[in-house]
Write an enzyme that holds these catalytic residues in place. Sequence first.
Site, PDB file in Angstrom:
ATOM      1  N   SER A 228       0.265   1.392   2.470  1.00 31.99           N
ATOM      2  CA  SER A 228       1.310   1.515   1.465  1.00 31.99           C
ATOM      3  C   SER A 228       2.483   0.609   1.812  1.00 31.99           C
ATOM      4  O   SER A 228       2.498  -0.015   2.870  1.00 31.99           O
ATOM      5  CB  SER A 228       1.781   2.962   1.370  1.00 31.99           C
ATOM      6  OG  SER A 228       2.417   3.327   2.568  1.00 31.99           O
ATOM      7  N   LYS A 229       3.452   0.581   0.935  1.00 29.24           N
ATOM      8  CA  LYS A 229       4.583  -0.355   1.079  1.00 29.24           C
ATOM      9  C   LYS A 229       5.196  -0.352   2.461  1.00 29.24           C
ATOM     10  O   LYS A 229       5.611  -1.390   2.968  1.00 29.24           O
ATOM     11  CB  LYS A 229       5.692  -0.041   0.055  1.00 29.24           C
ATOM     12  CG  LYS A 229       5.237   0.034  -1.358  1.00 29.24           C
ATOM     13  CD  LYS A 229       5.019   1.490  -1.802  1.00 29.24           C
ATOM     14  CE  LYS A 229       3.621   1.665  -2.385  1.00 29.24           C
ATOM     15  NZ  LYS A 229       3.023   2.971  -2.169  1.00 29.24           N
ATOM     16  N   ARG A 230       5.253   0.826   3.066  1.00 31.27           N
ATOM     17  CA  ARG A 230       5.939   0.870   4.361  1.00 31.27           C
ATOM     18  C   ARG A 230       5.166   0.143   5.455  1.00 31.27           C
ATOM     19  O   ARG A 230       5.640  -0.025   6.571  1.00 31.27           O
ATOM     20  CB  ARG A 230       6.230   2.308   4.766  1.00 31.27           C
ATOM     21  CG  ARG A 230       5.026   3.111   5.163  1.00 31.27           C
ATOM     22  CD  ARG A 230       5.347   4.600   5.169  1.00 31.27           C
ATOM     23  NE  ARG A 230       4.130   5.381   5.074  1.00 31.27           N
ATOM     24  CZ  ARG A 230       3.377   5.664   6.128  1.00 31.27           C
ATOM     25  NH1 ARG A 230       3.741   5.254   7.318  1.00 31.27           N
ATOM     26  NH2 ARG A 230       2.271   6.364   5.983  1.00 31.27           N
TER      27      ARG A 230
ATOM     28  N   GLY B 147       4.431  -2.914   5.122  1.00 30.81           N
ATOM     29  CA  GLY B 147       4.721  -4.337   4.939  1.00 30.81           C
ATOM     30  C   GLY B 147       4.036  -4.862   3.701  1.00 30.81           C
ATOM     31  O   GLY B 147       3.974  -4.176   2.688  1.00 30.81           O
TER      32      GLY B 147
END
Length: 456
Positions: A214-216, A218
Amino acid sequence: MNANPSHGTPVRVRFAPSPTGHLHIGGARTALFNWLFARRLGGAFILRIEDTDLQRSTRASVDAIVDNIRWLGLDWDEGPHLQSDRFPLYARHAERLLKEGKAYASDEKRGSRPAVILRRPEGGIAVDDLVHGRIVFPADAVGDLVLMKSDGTPTYNFACVVDDAEMRITHIIRGDDHLSNTPKQIRLYAALGLPTPLFAHVPLIMGPDGSRLSKRHGATSVGQFREEGILPEALVNFLALLGWSPGDDREIMTIKELVAAFSLDRVNKKSAVFDTRKLEWLNMQYFKRKAPGEVARMAVPYLAAFGVPPGAVQADRMEAAVRLLGERFRTLRDLADKAHYFFTDFPVVDPKAFRRHMHAAGAGGILSEVADRIERLAEFTPDSIEPVIRGIIAARGVKPGEVIQPVRVAVSGRAETPGIFETMSLIGKERVVARLRRAPLLDLPGDGPGAEGGGA
RNA sequence: GGCGCCAUCGUCUAGUCUGGUCUAGGACGCCGGGUUCUCAACCCGGUAACUGGGGUUCAAAUCCCCAUGGCGCUACCA
């Protein structure tokens, strides 16, 4: 349980993203597997946009997803179909289920009309999955299922099943996260009286910490890798190897080879961790196989981020820079970073390199001596520069690095570059001399004690 | 919590279906060496895994069971 399309039936698969964001790396991999499967078997690859959630779906997202699928080189045979164009179709099927008594109207009043709900099934449901084998769900795993919401729009499971049936999809290849939806959907095909396709649930892609990518973690969208300067063929190659392998030791494979080797029964069950470093290594492998001129052309737009507008890039100079850089870069962005100083008056200076080599004893004297001697050169080629530098090294009786490293930093702003004589030559005499003379005068921020936190 | 899926080097994987040829192979990364003006590339060498426990069998990474762990799903989101 599942309909088994006979061998003569043409394969039809689809990729059905929901346009609520960017094309996620996991989605791209799912699209790729579908595409490889279709191309391998001479079937059709269909693109369908699942935009039943009118609130979250955006036109921009549709465009971005479609554009990135195209960029990856995955061409489709039908679509993109928009589910939002097909609402009457779902309503019609819901109406029929209502009439047949297979569904009922909700008595709970939430919206402008009652929701349509499918009655729970009698027994358990088995899924014969092409990668997992037979999976049996107990009877109580599937409850009543909302088909049409109170706002008149269909739910995901309903629209998906109606469309897959209407589009005569033969194989549903999608992520493992849909496994638990499958019994519900099989139940729906039965209620609708439509043939059930075959299912293949492919493993999810995880971040380095083992949780779903997911986005976290990167960069997780195709667009982000594109912006970094990852080549589409490298990304496709890398994605193909996540959850699948050809069965031999091949790793660098062209799209053609992937198509020829692909099969669903070599797809893994275990989720795979996305390793950016291996992707970058693969990307470099692709650069090595390309003509320097082509790499140079591709890199031009990336130079802007380092202060070099496209108009300021001479094609032959950039190609020479690419040849010189060799295998010293892994993405186009990385290449632009390492090539920018061939096009600017002065380089961006790395403070660490500067501190390390410019503060060495005698560095200032060395630089001005090099500048003076080099300025008198009629020809500014690697062969004419080298004797001058070697001469200074010999005369001073120092190690080569003691001269070359300060020169390298002064001229390029960094401690690592291609061969120093070639680098100087390509930069050009005038700029090299100017950089050598200016470097000792530089007063870099972050240089002195306490400069680190001094913002205000 | 319930239901489901999964389990080989740090990571991607081969091997598992069709037990023996596996003292478990390859690749990325990492470490060391060679080359060298730095870095990269390249070449050589090295590191490192069958989650645990029970079975079955002459023989288990491979088959069965349990445990543990990880992940997913559990919406009138998709």
